[in-house]
Design a protein around this motif. Sequence first.
Motif, PDB file in Angstrom:
ATOM      1  N   ALA A 176      16.962 -17.474  13.203  1.00  0.00           N
ATOM      2  CA  ALA A 176      15.403 -18.073  12.211  1.00  0.00           C
ATOM      3  C   ALA A 176      16.366 -17.628  11.276  1.00  0.00           C
ATOM      4  N   ALA A 177      17.880 -16.827  11.217  1.00  0.00           N
ATOM      5  CA  ALA A 177      18.816 -17.053  10.031  1.00  0.00           C
ATOM      6  C   ALA A 177      18.800 -18.947  10.012  1.00  0.00           C
ATOM      7  N   ARG A 178      20.038 -19.556  10.850  1.00  0.00           N
ATOM      8  CA  ARG A 178      19.918 -20.830  10.607  1.00  0.00           C
ATOM      9  C   ARG A 178      19.194 -21.796   9.925  1.00  0.00           C
ATOM     10  N   TRP A 179      17.840 -21.292  10.422  1.00  0.00           N
ATOM     11  CA  TRP A 179      16.841 -21.945  10.007  1.00  0.00           C
ATOM     12  C   TRP A 179      16.527 -21.937   8.864  1.00  0.00           C
ATOM     13  N   SER A 180      16.664 -20.906   8.701  1.00  0.00           N
ATOM     14  CA  SER A 180      16.233 -20.051   6.714  1.00  0.00           C
ATOM     15  C   SER A 180      17.001 -21.210   5.517  1.00  0.00           C
ATOM     16  N   GLN A 181      19.020 -21.028   6.613  1.00  0.00           N
ATOM     17  CA  GLN A 181      19.814 -21.179   5.276  1.00  0.00           C
ATOM     18  C   GLN A 181      18.988 -23.378   5.464  1.00  0.00           C
ATOM     19  N   ALA A 182      18.651 -24.063   6.460  1.00  0.00           N
ATOM     20  CA  ALA A 182      17.899 -24.966   6.583  1.00  0.00           C
ATOM     21  C   ALA A 182      17.154 -25.137   5.143  1.00  0.00           C
ATOM     22  N   PHE A 183      16.235 -24.231   4.484  1.00  0.00           N
ATOM     23  CA  PHE A 183      15.731 -24.579   3.343  1.00  0.00           C
ATOM     24  C   PHE A 183      16.146 -23.802   2.326  1.00  0.00           C
ATOM     25  N   GLY A 184      17.386 -23.523   1.812  1.00  0.00           N
ATOM     26  CA  GLY A 184      18.157 -23.240   1.180  1.00  0.00           C
ATOM     27  C   GLY A 184      18.491 -22.094   0.909  1.00  0.00           C
ATOM     28  N   ARG A 185      17.842 -20.862   2.011  1.00  0.00           N
ATOM     29  CA  ARG A 185      17.220 -19.479   1.880  1.00  0.00           C
ATOM     30  C   ARG A 185      18.801 -18.913   2.361  1.00  0.00           C
ATOM     31  N   SER A 186      19.043 -17.463   1.860  1.00  0.00           N
ATOM     32  CA  SER A 186      20.378 -16.977   2.350  1.00  0.00           C
ATOM     33  C   SER A 186      19.583 -16.718   4.135  1.00  0.00           C
ATOM     34  N   GLY A 187      20.709 -16.150   4.613  1.00  0.00           N
ATOM     35  CA  GLY A 187      19.964 -15.571   6.356  1.00  0.00           C
ATOM     36  C   GLY A 187      21.957 -14.907   6.514  1.00  0.00           C
ATOM     37  N   ASN A 188      22.016 -13.785   6.318  1.00  0.00           N
ATOM     38  CA  ASN A 188      22.788 -13.088   6.682  1.00  0.00           C
ATOM     39  C   ASN A 188      22.499 -12.276   7.585  1.00  0.00           C
ATOM     40  N   VAL A 189      22.948 -11.747   9.123  1.00  0.00           N
ATOM     41  CA  VAL A 189      22.865 -11.063  10.269  1.00  0.00           C
ATOM     42  C   VAL A 189      24.115  -9.925  10.251  1.00  0.00           C
ATOM     43  N   HIS A 190      23.622  -9.758  10.391  1.00  0.00           N
ATOM     44  CA  HIS A 190      23.967  -8.124  11.233  1.00  0.00           C
ATOM     45  C   HIS A 190      23.676  -7.832  12.596  1.00  0.00           C
ATOM     46  N   THR A 191      25.656  -7.489  13.300  1.00  0.00           N
ATOM     47  CA  THR A 191      25.373  -7.071  14.801  1.00  0.00           C
ATOM     48  C   THR A 191      25.872  -5.604  14.789  1.00  0.00           C
ATOM     49  N   LEU A 192      24.695  -4.803  15.945  1.00  0.00           N
ATOM     50  CA  LEU A 192      26.316  -3.942  16.710  1.00  0.00           C
ATOM     51  C   LEU A 192      25.514  -3.762  18.039  1.00  0.00           C
ATOM     52  N   THR A 193      26.393  -3.114  18.285  1.00  0.00           N
ATOM     53  CA  THR A 193      26.487  -2.988  20.083  1.00  0.00           C
ATOM     54  C   THR A 193      25.806  -1.347  20.901  1.00  0.00           C
ATOM     55  N   GLY A 194      26.041  -1.041  21.600  1.00  0.00           N
ATOM     56  CA  GLY A 194      25.841  -0.075  21.867  1.00  0.00           C
ATOM     57  C   GLY A 194      25.441   0.569  23.727  1.00  0.00           C
ATOM     58  N   GLY A 195      26.257   1.518  23.954  1.00  0.00           N
ATOM     59  CA  GLY A 195      26.252   1.669  25.263  1.00  0.00           C
ATOM     60  C   GLY A 195      26.718   1.688  25.915  1.00  0.00           C
ATOM     61  N   GLN A 196      28.337   1.006  25.991  1.00  0.00           N
ATOM     62  CA  GLN A 196      29.019   0.454  27.030  1.00  0.00           C
ATOM     63  C   GLN A 196      30.580   1.380  26.643  1.00  0.00           C
TER      64      GLN A 196
END
Length: 485
Positions: A465-485
């Motif tokens: 969705a972020a990459r698609w939004s960027q194709a329309f000139g919109r911001s698309g910052n994504v944050h990632t976290l993991t757990g349970g490891q």
Amino acid sequence: MTEIDEALHRLGEAFVAGLREPGYQLTTVHAHGLQSQTYTLAGEPALLGRWNNLDLNDAMTALRGVARHGLVLEMIGDPNGTYTIHWSRDIPSLPARIILDEGYRLPGHERPPAREPGTTDTGVTDPVVLSEVERLVGEFTARHHPKGYAPGYSEEEILAAEQRLGVRLPEDLRALYRLIHDDSGESGLLDPFVLVPLHVLVEWNRKNHPGHHDGLFDDAVIFDCVPAGHVRRVSSSNGWVTFARDYGMNFGAVDLDPGPRGRIGQVVMHGRDVWAPVEYVADSVTALLRRALTTLDEERPSPPHPTVRADSISDVPVTAQGVVLRTEVPIHLADFEPFTNLRSLVVRGKTPLADMSLPTHLPIERLHVEAARWEPAPLPSTIIDLTLSGNDEPAPVAGLAALPNLARLDLSGAAVSDIEVIATFPALRVLTLNGRQWTDLLATGWKPTRLAAAGLGGSAGVGDAARWSQAFGRSGNVHTLTGGQ
């Protein structure tokens, strides 16, 4: 660790604790709540486990508390306790949708012009009408409300209110305000409505009725009120003047701009229990007064919902305005020829074949068909909203260019062989495609300059969705976290 991270880790732990198979959940958190759906790793919607609702709900509540202006998240989990969460504040929703023209409205949902203060009709209330309303109020008071009502308003006070509103009220409503201030005692005089003070009427109506399902991705079909033709088929009207409330978040209004079979001053209702923009109630305030005298406290059933849900066409009355048909047998849309009131048809269940020969004389505006194979055919020119999905082999859609009113199209669940022809659709303003379709269409050099809104269908996650939004000139910052490891 930020408060967002803490809330997301708590949510991830609650999510994987109930998983029975690997999968993911897409969630949109917004000011009014949240929406979520779980999917298998293959992208199919599914129930993936059994959760302790208290733990999961508490985690969701904590997330809403720190989300502020909203966020979307993709939570991927495994029953072994591991999870990965991608989240973003730049994407407004999942499925991802972008509004490109804030001023556009779908047909029937156009914003009515604002009322201008002032009115040229400054005469006094019709004395004949005033006399009849006075008789009815007097009779009701004697029978049902012996303590009476607070004194009403002068002609000058009513005219001043009308000048602020920019409209003259119907003569019988004027007469009622001449006689009583309001019905704060909830006497049933206008059963089921309660007349509000004149200053409240003015405050409520300084702006137009807010409209019904006006969002570009909302359920946009406006069905006829019952009886048909009395109320205009619009989502909002500056002719609806709200003057009363009921006991359950519904409101009564006089209609100053009725349909061809209606009457100026007829009473309509809008609010929580109304499936349309408004519901027809009575032909006048006077009719409400007369009805209260003879049928006070009687149950007044609302008209049935215009959409009928069935497994077979034979189970649907030909008077239906909307049909949701769930079937797994071949279907021939020509069988709907007798349904002369049909405005919405939804076919679900992935029928193996849909013969699209829908009779062109039908007034249908929305058509949604899920089928393993379609047999293309000319469709009614009245179609505004079209969704096609489920076909196994790519099919051409070039014939849709012949639909002069097709404003909204969703092909995200379809296999299409000629996606580039979308550029030729003359009225298209709202388009939903899947990621591959958007990539192929944009690769042709087509620009979405005429679109008012775009949607990314399917089960795309936050990163897509972020990459698609960027194709329309919109911001698309994504944050990632993991757990349970």
